[in-house]
Design an enzyme around this catalytic site. Structure first.
Site, PDB file in Angstrom:
ATOM      1  N   LYS A 203       0.884  -1.264   0.081  1.00  0.00           N
ATOM      2  CA  LYS A 203       0.096   0.019  -0.024  1.00  0.00           C
ATOM      3  C   LYS A 203       0.769   1.367  -0.066  1.00  0.00           C
ATOM      4  O   LYS A 203       1.962   1.200   0.612  1.00  0.00           O
ATOM      5  CB  LYS A 203      -0.948   0.166   1.315  1.00  0.00           C
ATOM      6  CG  LYS A 203      -1.906   1.097   1.216  1.00  0.00           C
ATOM      7  CD  LYS A 203      -3.122   0.584   1.951  1.00  0.00           C
ATOM      8  CE  LYS A 203      -4.401   1.546   1.831  1.00  0.00           C
ATOM      9  NZ  LYS A 203      -5.283   1.407   0.678  1.00  0.00           N
ATOM     10  N   SER A 204       0.325   2.424  -0.665  1.00  0.00           N
ATOM     11  CA  SER A 204       1.236   3.675  -0.766  1.00  0.00           C
ATOM     12  C   SER A 204       1.207   4.109   0.873  1.00  0.00           C
ATOM     13  O   SER A 204       0.364   4.105   1.486  1.00  0.00           O
ATOM     14  CB  SER A 204       0.273   4.679  -1.310  1.00  0.00           C
ATOM     15  OG  SER A 204       0.431   4.625  -2.911  1.00  0.00           O
TER      16      SER A 204
ATOM     17  N   CYS B 251      -1.617  10.747  -6.161  1.00  0.00           N
ATOM     18  CA  CYS B 251      -3.005  10.662  -5.162  1.00  0.00           C
ATOM     19  C   CYS B 251      -3.887  11.698  -5.313  1.00  0.00           C
ATOM     20  O   CYS B 251      -3.396  12.821  -5.139  1.00  0.00           O
ATOM     21  CB  CYS B 251      -2.703  10.261  -3.737  1.00  0.00           C
ATOM     22  SG  CYS B 251      -3.642  10.309  -2.566  1.00  0.00           S
TER      23      CYS B 251
ATOM     24  N   GLY C  46      -6.388  -3.538  -9.732  1.00  0.00           N
ATOM     25  CA  GLY C  46      -6.988  -2.958  -8.662  1.00  0.00           C
ATOM     26  C   GLY C  46      -8.314  -3.188  -8.050  1.00  0.00           C
ATOM     27  O   GLY C  46      -8.685  -3.866  -7.044  1.00  0.00           O
TER      28      GLY C  46
ATOM     29  N   LYS D 135       4.352   6.392 -10.590  1.00  0.00           N
ATOM     30  CA  LYS D 135       2.949   6.067 -10.738  1.00  0.00           C
ATOM     31  C   LYS D 135       2.274   7.554 -11.130  1.00  0.00           C
ATOM     32  O   LYS D 135       2.580   8.546 -10.509  1.00  0.00           O
ATOM     33  CB  LYS D 135       2.307   5.651  -9.742  1.00  0.00           C
ATOM     34  CG  LYS D 135       0.693   5.377  -9.920  1.00  0.00           C
ATOM     35  CD  LYS D 135       0.255   4.197  -9.421  1.00  0.00           C
ATOM     36  CE  LYS D 135      -1.411   3.792  -9.613  1.00  0.00           C
ATOM     37  NZ  LYS D 135      -1.977   2.923  -8.684  1.00  0.00           N
TER      38      LYS D 135
HETATM   39  C1  DHB Z   1      -5.139   6.821  -2.215  1.00  0.00           C
HETATM   40  C2  DHB Z   1      -5.525   7.186  -3.355  1.00  0.00           C
HETATM   41  C3  DHB Z   1      -4.924   6.863  -4.561  1.00  0.00           C
HETATM   42  O1  DHB Z   1      -5.217   6.998  -5.809  1.00  0.00           O
HETATM   43  C4  DHB Z   1      -3.491   6.783  -4.332  1.00  0.00           C
HETATM   44  O2  DHB Z   1      -2.747   6.565  -5.472  1.00  0.00           O
HETATM   45  C5  DHB Z   1      -2.850   6.546  -3.056  1.00  0.00           C
HETATM   46  C6  DHB Z   1      -4.032   6.728  -2.023  1.00  0.00           C
HETATM   47  C7  DHB Z   1      -5.883   7.264  -1.268  1.00  0.00           C
HETATM   48  O3  DHB Z   1      -7.116   8.019  -1.168  1.00  0.00           O
HETATM   49  O4  DHB Z   1      -5.769   6.616  -0.094  1.00  0.00           O
END
Ligand code: DHB
Length: 375
Positions: free
Chosen positions: A45-46, A140, A283, A176
């Protein structure tokens, strides 16, 4: 049987289908499930520098929640809930993945709230063994008050300058991107990206700031940001294909492209690769179907390749043709339309032949009558 093996920025993947950063990627347990699946890699996760809770609930809705409206996609405004970079670099995650699937690449996604955070996270990745690649998220759209970096070209360039001064050696770094919709924007983004030793580009992130409306209750379907959120899944597949195709034309060949956005079947993945992707992330479908989707989509892609006589993805990667008179019937209802058109043509011909025969019969009848009446 066709092979789905590929490389992304020099990282070898046995299967070109793997998970997108986002749903079902936030915990060591979730990452382990992906590792145990057919996914070609495990992408976490980011992460932000420190753990954060994200936006208020409900903050994401997917096709299943949308129920009988059966919308083929999802919307989310999560606001980067995540356990913090140290967690995704911890033994629980890194070794958990390595034990579950020895040799399968483990990738982290960095989405710092400021440049300093991204630089600090990069340094921490550099000090951690067992991370095979970094996806730097420039896209994001869900942080209240923060612009989507991929749309601010000057800032994007400045950030990449700093990032590549400090990126850890030996760990390939991809970025990304947000979706672009305008040719000058593709051009400008590619000009900037081509200046840097970027290993790959992942496109596209969600289409930012959509609004799904619940007409029954006359309200938005998610709570944060007045209901505005990133659109994903089937709604955005065509935009994703366009971004993959256009960036493949404009980026230097050393930069790989990973396609993401609305892939739900082997045929969708095939289309992404045809447009130039070397790998495809999942996704929304991973969210709704769980990690078994990787095996299903990979199996469907392999079957399609076998049917078409392709043994590796290189056989068709980037080979999308421009339109010319199609030798085979098209999809999208064109089959039906052309069948209808064909049917109409046949019945016109039949009518014409019927007319000629009637005319000939009339002439023969008149001649016979004349012959009988003649003395
Ligand atoms: C979130 C949404 C995204 O599109 C992303 O790339 C990273 C995080 C989010 O809202 O948490």
């Amino acid at each position: 049987m066709a092979s789905l093996s590929t490389t992304v920025g020099g990282i070898k993947l046995e299967c070109c289908i793997y998970n997108a950063s986002g749903p079902r990627t936030g915990s060591a347990a979730a990452l382990q499930k992906i590792a145990e699946s057919a996914s070609g890699a495990v992408l976490a996760k980011s992460a932000t520098l420190v753990k954060q809770d994200g936006n208020p609930l409900p903050r994401g809705i997917q096709e299943i929640d949308l129920g009988e409206r059966s919308c083929p996609g999802s919307i989310n405004s999560e606001g980067l809930p995540n356990a913090g970079i140290d967690y995704y670099l911890s033994k629980d995650c890194v070794e958990g993945v390595a034990l579950a699937a020895p040799g399968k690449p483990y990738l982290v996604s960095l989405s710092g709230l400021k440049l300093k955070d991204n630089l600090e996270m990069l340094a921490r990745v550099g000090r951690t063994a067992g991370v095979h690649g970094i996806e730097l998220n420039l896209a994001c759209p869900n942080i209240p008050g923060k612009p989507t970096m991929a749309y601010d070209f000057d800032q994007m360039e400045a950030v990449l300058e700093e990032v590549f001064k400090q990126a850890p050696e030996g760990v390939p770094l991809g970025v990304k991107l947000a979706p672009y919709f305008d040719f000058p924007h593709f051009q400008r983004a590619a000009e900037i990206l081509n200046k840097f030793p970027i290993a790959w580009v992942t496109c596209i992130n969600t289409v930012g700031n959509a609004l799904i409306v619940d007409a029954t209750n006359e309200m938005a379907v998610i709570a944060p940001k007045g209901g505005f959120g990133g659109l994903a899944g089937g709604y955005i597949k065509w935009t994703a294909l366009a971004n993959v195709r256009q960036l493949r034309k404009l980026l230097k060949p050393e930069i790989d492209i990973v396609g993401v956005g609305g892939v739900a079947s082997g045929e969708d993945a095939f289309e992404m690769i045809l447009c130039g992707a070397c790998a495809v992330q999942i996704g929304t479908k991973h969210w709704s179907e769980g990690p078994k989707c990787f095996d299903r989509i990979a199996t469907e892609l392999r079957a399609l390749m076998d049917q078409k006589g392709y043994s590796t993805i290189k056989d068709f990667q980037g080979k999308l043709k421009d339109w010319s008179k199609p030798p085979k019937a098209l999809k999208f209802g064109a089959t039906k339309a052309s069948a209808d058109a064909g049917g109409a043509a046949v019945s016109k011909q039949v009518q014409m032949y019927q007319g000629i025969i009637s005319f000939l019969l009339l002439v023969i009848g008149l001649l016979l009558q004349a012959a009988l009446q003649s003395p």
